[in-house]
Design a protein around this motif. Structure first.
Motif, mmCIF file in Angstrom:
data_model
loop_
_atom_site.group_PDB
_atom_site.id
_atom_site.type_symbol
_atom_site.label_atom_id
_atom_site.label_comp_id
_atom_site.label_asym_id
_atom_site.label_seq_id
_atom_site.Cartn_x
_atom_site.Cartn_y
_atom_site.Cartn_z
ATOM 1 N N VAL A 69 0.817 -1.203 0.000
ATOM 2 C CA VAL A 69 0.000 0.000 0.000
ATOM 3 C C VAL A 69 0.860 1.265 0.000
ATOM 4 C CG1 VAL A 69 -2.114 -0.922 0.999
ATOM 5 C CG2 VAL A 69 -0.250 -0.279 2.520
ATOM 6 N N PRO A 70 1.804 1.358 -0.918
ATOM 7 C CA PRO A 70 2.689 2.528 -0.893
ATOM 8 C C PRO A 70 1.933 3.841 -1.080
ATOM 9 C CG PRO A 70 2.959 1.307 -2.942
ATOM 10 C CD PRO A 70 2.092 0.478 -2.045
ATOM 11 N N THR A 71 0.934 3.871 -1.953
ATOM 12 C CA THR A 71 0.237 5.133 -2.210
ATOM 13 C C THR A 71 -0.526 5.580 -0.976
ATOM 14 O OG1 THR A 71 -1.635 3.909 -3.062
ATOM 15 C CG2 THR A 71 -0.049 4.725 -4.674
ATOM 16 N N ALA A 125 3.117 18.995 -2.897
ATOM 17 C CA ALA A 125 3.808 18.342 -3.999
ATOM 18 C C ALA A 125 3.527 16.841 -4.038
ATOM 19 C CB ALA A 125 5.314 18.571 -3.876
ATOM 20 N N ARG A 126 2.702 16.384 -3.120
ATOM 21 C CA ARG A 126 2.465 14.942 -3.011
ATOM 22 C C ARG A 126 1.271 14.523 -3.855
ATOM 23 N NH1 ARG A 126 5.398 12.137 1.319
ATOM 24 N NH2 ARG A 126 6.296 13.741 2.622
ATOM 25 N N PRO A 127 1.168 13.246 -4.156
ATOM 26 C CA PRO A 127 -0.046 12.753 -4.799
ATOM 27 C C PRO A 127 -1.183 12.708 -3.780
ATOM 28 C CG PRO A 127 1.419 10.939 -4.254
ATOM 29 C CD PRO A 127 2.154 12.205 -3.918
ATOM 30 N N ALA A 128 -2.362 12.357 -4.223
ATOM 31 C CA ALA A 128 -3.494 12.101 -3.345
ATOM 32 C C ALA A 128 -3.906 13.262 -2.465
ATOM 33 C CB ALA A 128 -3.208 10.899 -2.439
ATOM 34 N N PRO A 129 -4.406 14.357 -3.064
ATOM 35 C CA PRO A 129 -5.010 15.388 -2.229
ATOM 36 C C PRO A 129 -6.248 14.807 -1.551
ATOM 37 C CG PRO A 129 -5.514 15.768 -4.535
ATOM 38 C CD PRO A 129 -4.550 14.622 -4.492
ATOM 39 N N ALA A 130 -6.587 15.312 -0.386
ATOM 40 C CA ALA A 130 -7.733 14.762 0.334
ATOM 41 C C ALA A 130 -8.982 14.847 -0.532
ATOM 42 C CB ALA A 130 -7.938 15.542 1.631
ATOM 43 N N ALA A 131 -9.736 13.721 -0.552
ATOM 44 C CA ALA A 131 -10.921 13.654 -1.409
ATOM 45 C C ALA A 131 -11.884 14.782 -1.091
ATOM 46 C CB ALA A 131 -11.621 12.327 -1.207
ATOM 47 N N ALA A 132 -12.029 15.030 0.224
ATOM 48 C CA ALA A 132 -13.068 15.952 0.639
ATOM 49 C C ALA A 132 -12.749 17.385 0.213
ATOM 50 C CB ALA A 132 -13.227 15.878 2.145
ATOM 51 N N THR A 133 -11.474 17.650 -0.090
ATOM 52 C CA THR A 133 -11.117 19.014 -0.447
ATOM 53 C C THR A 133 -10.785 19.147 -1.927
ATOM 54 O OG1 THR A 133 -8.854 18.559 0.172
ATOM 55 C CG2 THR A 133 -10.232 19.544 1.862
ATOM 56 N N GLU A 136 -8.078 7.895 -2.872
ATOM 57 C CA GLU A 136 -7.691 6.815 -3.784
ATOM 58 C C GLU A 136 -8.924 6.333 -4.569
ATOM 59 O OE1 GLU A 136 -6.176 2.250 -3.672
ATOM 60 O OE2 GLU A 136 -6.716 3.230 -1.809
ATOM 61 N N TYR A 137 -10.042 6.249 -3.841
ATOM 62 C CA TYR A 137 -11.296 5.820 -4.468
ATOM 63 C C TYR A 137 -11.724 6.798 -5.561
ATOM 64 C CZ TYR A 137 -16.270 4.760 -4.938
ATOM 65 O OH TYR A 137 -17.497 4.469 -5.444
ATOM 66 N N GLU A 138 -11.624 8.107 -5.245
ATOM 67 C CA GLU A 138 -11.989 9.134 -6.227
ATOM 68 C C GLU A 138 -11.112 9.000 -7.473
ATOM 69 O OE1 GLU A 138 -14.199 11.731 -5.841
ATOM 70 O OE2 GLU A 138 -14.725 11.598 -3.738
ATOM 71 N N ARG A 139 -9.822 8.766 -7.231
ATOM 72 C CA ARG A 139 -8.910 8.629 -8.375
ATOM 73 C C ARG A 139 -9.293 7.438 -9.228
ATOM 74 N NH1 ARG A 139 -4.841 9.721 -4.943
ATOM 75 N NH2 ARG A 139 -4.205 7.551 -4.804
ATOM 76 N N ARG A 140 -9.615 6.324 -8.557
ATOM 77 C CA ARG A 140 -9.947 5.113 -9.321
ATOM 78 C C ARG A 140 -11.223 5.304 -10.119
ATOM 79 N NH1 ARG A 140 -11.257 1.337 -5.938
ATOM 80 N NH2 ARG A 140 -10.345 2.188 -4.064
ATOM 81 N N ILE A 141 -12.278 5.865 -9.494
ATOM 82 C CA ILE A 141 -13.503 6.023 -10.291
ATOM 83 C C ILE A 141 -13.349 7.125 -11.321
ATOM 84 C CG2 ILE A 141 -15.115 5.010 -8.610
ATOM 85 C CD1 ILE A 141 -15.908 7.872 -7.849
ATOM 86 N N GLY A 142 -12.479 8.111 -10.998
ATOM 87 C CA GLY A 142 -12.210 9.184 -11.960
ATOM 88 C C GLY A 142 -11.474 8.668 -13.169
ATOM 89 N N ALA A 143 -10.548 7.717 -12.930
ATOM 90 C CA ALA A 143 -9.722 7.188 -14.006
ATOM 91 C C ALA A 143 -10.420 6.063 -14.744
ATOM 92 C CB ALA A 143 -8.388 6.677 -13.445
ATOM 93 N N GLY A 144 -11.391 5.435 -14.097
ATOM 94 C CA GLY A 144 -12.038 4.246 -14.672
ATOM 95 C C GLY A 144 -12.989 4.604 -15.799
ATOM 96 N N PRO A 145 -13.536 3.564 -16.469
ATOM 97 C CA PRO A 145 -14.461 3.811 -17.583
ATOM 98 C C PRO A 145 -15.774 4.374 -17.072
ATOM 99 C CG PRO A 145 -14.285 1.434 -17.151
ATOM 100 C CD PRO A 145 -13.289 2.130 -16.246
#
Ligand SMILES: [Zn+2]
Length: 415
Positions: free
Chosen positions: A146-148, A163-171, A406-415
């Motif tokens: 679970v590095p990310t 400068a990091r990945p994964a900004p907080a979903a809520a913001t 992470e969830y937002e990124r996955r559904i954002g990136a998904g089909p």
């Protein structure tokens, strides 16, 4: 060659295929009669249907790999070994008509126990595989998987996320404000566990879970996440109602907070320590069944028992919508367990699975956290210290926020 093929087809025609369901994909795997009795399943087809591999090791042993877990048949074929367990095989793998076949027990009994995310539905005779979830081996630290999440947790907790990945979903601009249900375990006449063993001053689980849950609410709200509590004072909420509260709130996640208790039959129960996070699935080990039975005990305090209490888990496992949540629940559990690792003085007991009633009724990703052992005097001292409770809550909140991101990124990136 033709004769061999004809023979294999003949063998196959006599027995019903095994249905393997992996997400939306349904595959029928050929079976045949095992010479020792019972059914045998086509090994290579089974492996392919599960997205795995069937191969031989250098010394000629059969190696079956699913979801990163290798299962190797031991010489003689009466046992199959994973890196952490050995399981008896009632019948050995066999070579028939140039093909390798594995006994049905591997499908019905061993794969569901050895591989996380694989379930066997006995009633339908169907094997289910949930999409791969990077889980560490049970009881072992899973940081590498679970590095990310770890990076996001650090970023969120230090406030240097620029400068990091994964900004907080809520913001995240444009992201919907997320709602998390925080469920303080037990309450009212149901005190939960009491401890520690041999301690003069007794603490009750229901008080610790409420204190940590209230701190978690504050920590989540600070991070821009909306919170619904199942209880904010010392009162009894039926297990099924806890889930209904979450469903009514249309919450995104459900987090149930608990305190563990050692089995009195253990050799030195007072010394058991550590934290673990559960998601809803069938309990696979004796230890998982112990915690499942303990947390489900609360049902005896409820006057009106849910009429559907006969096998609620079987009902859920047959429900594909919930299966989707099961995969997400496993990810959330992994994130939370990873977050606690940084702050908890006790050992990491890993991500586990069990059939908790409190999680059955919540139709959303849902986990149950055992903060530590209330039977252990040192962990009681730590869990009842308001500073530790705030630190625990902060790490839980960071883990939840990074899971949501992470969830937002996955559904954002998904089909
Ligand atoms: Zn509990």
């Amino acid at each position: 060659m033709l004769a061999v093929l004809g023979c294999a087809l003949q063998l196959a025609a006599a027995t019903p295929p095994l249905v393997v369901r992996s997400g939306d994909r349904v595959v029928e795997v050929v079976t045949t009669a095992h010479p020792a009795g019972g059914l045998a399943v086509h090994g290579a087809q089974l492996a392919a249907a599960l997205g795995g591999r069937l191969a031989r090791t250098e010394d000629g042993r059969l190696r079956f790999e699913v979801a990163g877990t290798p299962l190797v048949a031991l010489p003689g074929g009466h046992f199959v070994a994973t890196p952490s367990d050995t399981f008896p095989l009632p019948a050995p793998p066999v070579d028939l008509a140039g093909q390798t076949w594995v006994p049905r027990a591997l499908v019905a009994d061993i794969l569901p126990r050895a591989v996380t995310g694989v379930l066997y539905d006995e009633a339908r005779g169907e094997l289910r595989r949930f999409a791969p979830v990077a889980l560490g081996r049970r009881g072992a630290p899973a940081a590498a998987s679970v590095p990310t999440v770890a990076a996001a947790t650090v970023a969120a907790s230090t406030g240097t996320a620029s400068a990091r990945p994964a900004p907080a979903a809520a913001t995240t601009p444009g992201a919907r404000r997320r709602t998390v249900v925080v469920d303080a375990g037990h309450g009212g006449p149901d005190a939960g566990m009491t401890g520690p063993i041999g301690g003069a001053r007794k603490v009750r689980e229901k008080d610790i879970t409420l204190a940590v849950s209230l701190a978690l609410r504050a920590a989540l709200e600070e991070r821009g996440v909306a919170v619904v509590m199942t209880r904010t004072r010392d009162t009894l909420i039926a297990l099924a109602d806890r889930g209904r509260i979450a469903n009514r709130a249309k919450a995104d996640l459900f987090v149930s907070v608990h305190v563990n208790a050692a089995n009195p039959n253990w050799r030195q129960p007072g010394t058991a320590r550590g934290f673990e996070t559960y998601f809803l699935a069938e309990a696979k080990t004796e230890d998982e069944r112990r915690v499942e039975a303990m947390e489900n005990e609360a049902i005896r305090f409820e006057a009106a028992v849910d009429s559907r209490r006969d096998d609620p888990l079987g009902f859920i496992i047959r429900d594909m919508a919930q299966n989707e949540h099961l995969r997400e629940s496993a990810r959330l559990a992994e994130s939370i367990q990873g977050g606690l690792r940084d702050v908890h003085p006790g050992p990491d007991r890993g991500v586990k699975q069990a059939g908790f009633r409190v999680l059955v009724s919540a139709f959303m990703p849902a986990v149950l956290v055992e903060l530590g052992f209330g039977t252990n005097a040192d962990e009681v001292a730590w869990m009842t210290d308001p500073r530790s409770q705030r630190a625990l809550a902060a790490r839980l909140a960071d883990a939840i926020v990074s899971y949501l991101a992470e969830y937002e990124r996955r559904i954002g990136a998904g089909p």
